[in-house]
Design a protein around this motif. Structure first.
Motif, PDB file in Angstrom:
ATOM      1  N   MET A   1     -12.886   6.794   0.789  1.00 31.20           N
ATOM      2  CA  MET A   1     -12.366   6.054  -0.342  1.00 31.20           C
ATOM      3  C   MET A   1     -11.168   6.781  -0.973  1.00 31.20           C
ATOM      4  N   ARG A   2     -11.355   8.084  -1.265  1.00 30.09           N
ATOM      5  CA  ARG A   2     -10.251   8.859  -1.846  1.00 30.09           C
ATOM      6  C   ARG A   2      -9.068   8.961  -0.890  1.00 30.09           C
ATOM      7  N   ARG A   3      -9.385   9.083   0.385  1.00 28.76           N
ATOM      8  CA  ARG A   3      -8.320   9.193   1.383  1.00 28.76           C
ATOM      9  C   ARG A   3      -7.504   7.899   1.432  1.00 28.76           C
ATOM     10  N   THR A   4      -8.176   6.760   1.350  1.00 26.44           N
ATOM     11  CA  THR A   4      -7.477   5.473   1.349  1.00 26.44           C
ATOM     12  C   THR A   4      -6.615   5.340   0.103  1.00 26.44           C
ATOM     13  N   GLN A   5      -7.162   5.704  -1.054  1.00 23.15           N
ATOM     14  CA  GLN A   5      -6.389   5.630  -2.293  1.00 23.15           C
ATOM     15  C   GLN A   5      -5.175   6.549  -2.232  1.00 23.15           C
ATOM     16  N   ALA A   6      -5.353   7.750  -1.711  1.00 25.21           N
ATOM     17  CA  ALA A   6      -4.228   8.681  -1.577  1.00 25.21           C
ATOM     18  C   ALA A   6      -3.171   8.116  -0.629  1.00 25.21           C
ATOM     19  N   ALA A   7      -3.621   7.498   0.462  1.00 28.64           N
ATOM     20  CA  ALA A   7      -2.676   6.897   1.415  1.00 28.64           C
ATOM     21  C   ALA A   7      -1.921   5.739   0.774  1.00 28.64           C
ATOM     22  N   LEU A   8      -2.609   4.942  -0.028  1.00 34.42           N
ATOM     23  CA  LEU A   8      -1.951   3.825  -0.710  1.00 34.42           C
ATOM     24  C   LEU A   8      -0.931   4.334  -1.724  1.00 34.42           C
ATOM     25  N   ARG A   9      -1.291   5.374  -2.465  1.00 35.77           N
ATOM     26  CA  ARG A   9      -0.338   5.934  -3.439  1.00 35.77           C
ATOM     27  C   ARG A   9       0.883   6.497  -2.726  1.00 35.77           C
ATOM     28  N   ALA A  10       0.665   7.233  -1.648  1.00 39.49           N
ATOM     29  CA  ALA A  10       1.787   7.814  -0.892  1.00 39.49           C
ATOM     30  C   ALA A  10       2.675   6.718  -0.317  1.00 39.49           C
ATOM     31  N   THR A  11       2.064   5.656   0.167  1.00 37.87           N
ATOM     32  CA  THR A  11       2.828   4.537   0.725  1.00 37.87           C
ATOM     33  C   THR A  11       3.685   3.884  -0.348  1.00 37.87           C
ATOM     34  N   LEU A  12       3.088   3.651  -1.522  1.00 38.70           N
ATOM     35  CA  LEU A  12       3.853   3.036  -2.606  1.00 38.70           C
ATOM     36  C   LEU A  12       5.015   3.932  -3.024  1.00 38.70           C
ATOM     37  N   ILE A  13       4.762   5.227  -3.138  1.00 40.19           N
ATOM     38  CA  ILE A  13       5.833   6.163  -3.530  1.00 40.19           C
ATOM     39  C   ILE A  13       6.972   6.103  -2.514  1.00 40.19           C
ATOM     40  N   GLU A  14       6.634   5.998  -1.243  1.00 36.32           N
ATOM     41  CA  GLU A  14       7.660   5.880  -0.206  1.00 36.32           C
ATOM     42  C   GLU A  14       8.421   4.556  -0.329  1.00 36.32           C
ATOM     43  N   ASP A  28       3.090  -5.662   1.768  1.00 32.03           N
ATOM     44  CA  ASP A  28       3.999  -4.571   2.157  1.00 32.03           C
ATOM     45  C   ASP A  28       3.260  -3.232   2.185  1.00 32.03           C
ATOM     46  N   VAL A  29       2.511  -2.975   1.108  1.00 32.56           N
ATOM     47  CA  VAL A  29       1.802  -1.696   0.986  1.00 32.56           C
ATOM     48  C   VAL A  29       0.717  -1.598   2.043  1.00 32.56           C
ATOM     49  N   ALA A  30      -0.080  -2.657   2.191  1.00 33.72           N
ATOM     50  CA  ALA A  30      -1.183  -2.637   3.145  1.00 33.72           C
ATOM     51  C   ALA A  30      -0.679  -2.433   4.572  1.00 33.72           C
ATOM     52  N   GLU A  31       0.355  -3.181   4.928  1.00 33.19           N
ATOM     53  CA  GLU A  31       0.906  -3.063   6.282  1.00 33.19           C
ATOM     54  C   GLU A  31       1.422  -1.649   6.545  1.00 33.19           C
ATOM     55  N   ARG A  32       2.198  -1.116   5.607  1.00 32.91           N
ATOM     56  CA  ARG A  32       2.762   0.232   5.793  1.00 32.91           C
ATOM     57  C   ARG A  32       1.667   1.297   5.831  1.00 32.91           C
ATOM     58  N   ALA A  33       0.595   1.094   5.053  1.00 29.35           N
ATOM     59  CA  ALA A  33      -0.510   2.068   5.025  1.00 29.35           C
ATOM     60  C   ALA A  33      -1.470   1.897   6.200  1.00 29.35           C
ATOM     61  N   GLY A  34      -1.311   0.792   6.934  1.00 25.54           N
ATOM     62  CA  GLY A  34      -2.167   0.564   8.096  1.00 25.54           C
ATOM     63  C   GLY A  34      -3.574   0.109   7.725  1.00 25.54           C
ATOM     64  N   PHE A  40      -7.090  -3.103   0.546  1.00 27.24           N
ATOM     65  CA  PHE A  40      -6.269  -2.810  -0.631  1.00 27.24           C
ATOM     66  C   PHE A  40      -6.989  -3.291  -1.887  1.00 27.24           C
ATOM     67  N   TYR A  41      -7.463  -4.542  -1.847  1.00 28.68           N
ATOM     68  CA  TYR A  41      -8.107  -5.131  -3.018  1.00 28.68           C
ATOM     69  C   TYR A  41      -9.463  -4.490  -3.333  1.00 28.68           C
ATOM     70  N   ASP A  42     -10.027  -3.769  -2.396  1.00 25.55           N
ATOM     71  CA  ASP A  42     -11.242  -2.999  -2.693  1.00 25.55           C
ATOM     72  C   ASP A  42     -10.942  -1.862  -3.670  1.00 25.55           C
ATOM     73  N   HIS A  43      -9.666  -1.460  -3.727  1.00 28.89           N
ATOM     74  CA  HIS A  43      -9.273  -0.311  -4.546  1.00 28.89           C
ATOM     75  C   HIS A  43      -8.438  -0.685  -5.762  1.00 28.89           C
ATOM     76  N   TYR A  44      -7.572  -1.679  -5.630  1.00 33.02           N
ATOM     77  CA  TYR A  44      -6.633  -2.031  -6.706  1.00 33.02           C
ATOM     78  C   TYR A  44      -6.506  -3.546  -6.826  1.00 33.02           C
ATOM     79  N   ARG A  45      -6.250  -4.013  -8.059  1.00 35.92           N
ATOM     80  CA  ARG A  45      -6.039  -5.448  -8.293  1.00 35.92           C
ATOM     81  C   ARG A  45      -4.690  -5.915  -7.768  1.00 35.92           C
ATOM     82  N   ASP A  46      -3.670  -5.052  -7.929  1.00 32.46           N
ATOM     83  CA  ASP A  46      -2.314  -5.428  -7.530  1.00 32.46           C
ATOM     84  C   ASP A  46      -1.462  -4.180  -7.393  1.00 32.46           C
ATOM     85  N   VAL A  47      -0.210  -4.379  -7.059  1.00 29.13           N
ATOM     86  CA  VAL A  47       0.715  -3.261  -6.853  1.00 29.13           C
ATOM     87  C   VAL A  47       0.945  -2.492  -8.159  1.00 29.13           C
ATOM     88  N   HIS A  48       0.942  -3.199  -9.278  1.00 30.11           N
ATOM     89  CA  HIS A  48       1.173  -2.523 -10.559  1.00 30.11           C
ATOM     90  C   HIS A  48       0.015  -1.593 -10.925  1.00 30.11           C
TER      91      HIS A  48
END
Length: 186
Positions: A1-14, A28-34, A40-48
């Motif tokens: 779970m933490r690893r996925t969240q970290a990957a999503l944050r890193a992807t968004l920063i990129e 965009d975020v989901a595709e880039r994060a693989g 994605f929605y298991d962790h966050y409501r939206d990109v914001h």
């Protein structure tokens, strides 16, 4: 779970380095994060919400990494200010999005709270405990609010001068505050 969240944050920063946050989709975020969109929605409501999470995590890491001292020459900007402005400049697109007029009140409040606690800990010479709430300290709250205001204005204007110059221009203002603070020991 933490690893996925970290990957999503890193992807968004990129992604935010190349396009405005408002133009980045969950897909965009989901595709880039693989990952799938449902993951994605298991962790966050939206990109914001993801952006707010990324910023609060980065601010926590930044505050914990900032040294609690100033260098010997009084006219040099303290390492803390230089580190702060350099971090903001490095992630300017993301911070501009979440701290700007259409930004996140959650991130703004988090930054203000963490900065106030860090300034308070520095003022009393203590080690910052991230889980503890610092007592009401007017100079610490004032300093945190002033730094946040200066930083958001600088970001909004596109970081027109380098972080070292911002640190050097901010230092005399902070020194004046603490020179005039009758409640400060020393």
């Amino acid at each position: 779970m933490r690893r996925t969240q970290a990957a999503l944050r890193a992807t968004l920063i990129e992604l935010v380095q190349h396009r405005d946050l408002s133009r980045i989709s969950v897909a965009d975020v989901a595709e880039r994060a693989g990952i799938s969109r449902s993951t994605f929605y298991d962790h966050y409501r939206d990109v914001h919400e993801l952006a707010a999470s990324a910023c609060t995590v980065m601010i926590d890491e930044l505050i914990e990494a900032i040294p609690g001292r100033t260098p010997a020459p009084p006219d040099d900007p303290p390492d803390t200010l230089l580190t702060f402005f350099a971090h903001l400049a490095e992630h300017a697109s993301l911070y501009r999005s979440v701290l700007g007029p259409q930004g996140s009140a959650r991130v703004m409040d988090h930054v203000r709270h963490r900065a106030t606690a860090a300034v308070y800990a520095h003022r009393i010479g203590a080690v910052l405990d991230p889980s503890a709430d610092s007592p009401h300290d007017v100079p610490a709250a004032f300093t945190a609010g002033a730094l946040l205001s200066v930083a958001t204005d600088w970001l909004r204007r596109g970081c027109p001068c380098p972080p070292a110059e911002m640190a050097a221009r901010t230092l005399p203002l902070l020194l004046a505050l603490y020179r005039e603070d009758p409640g400060r020991d020393g």
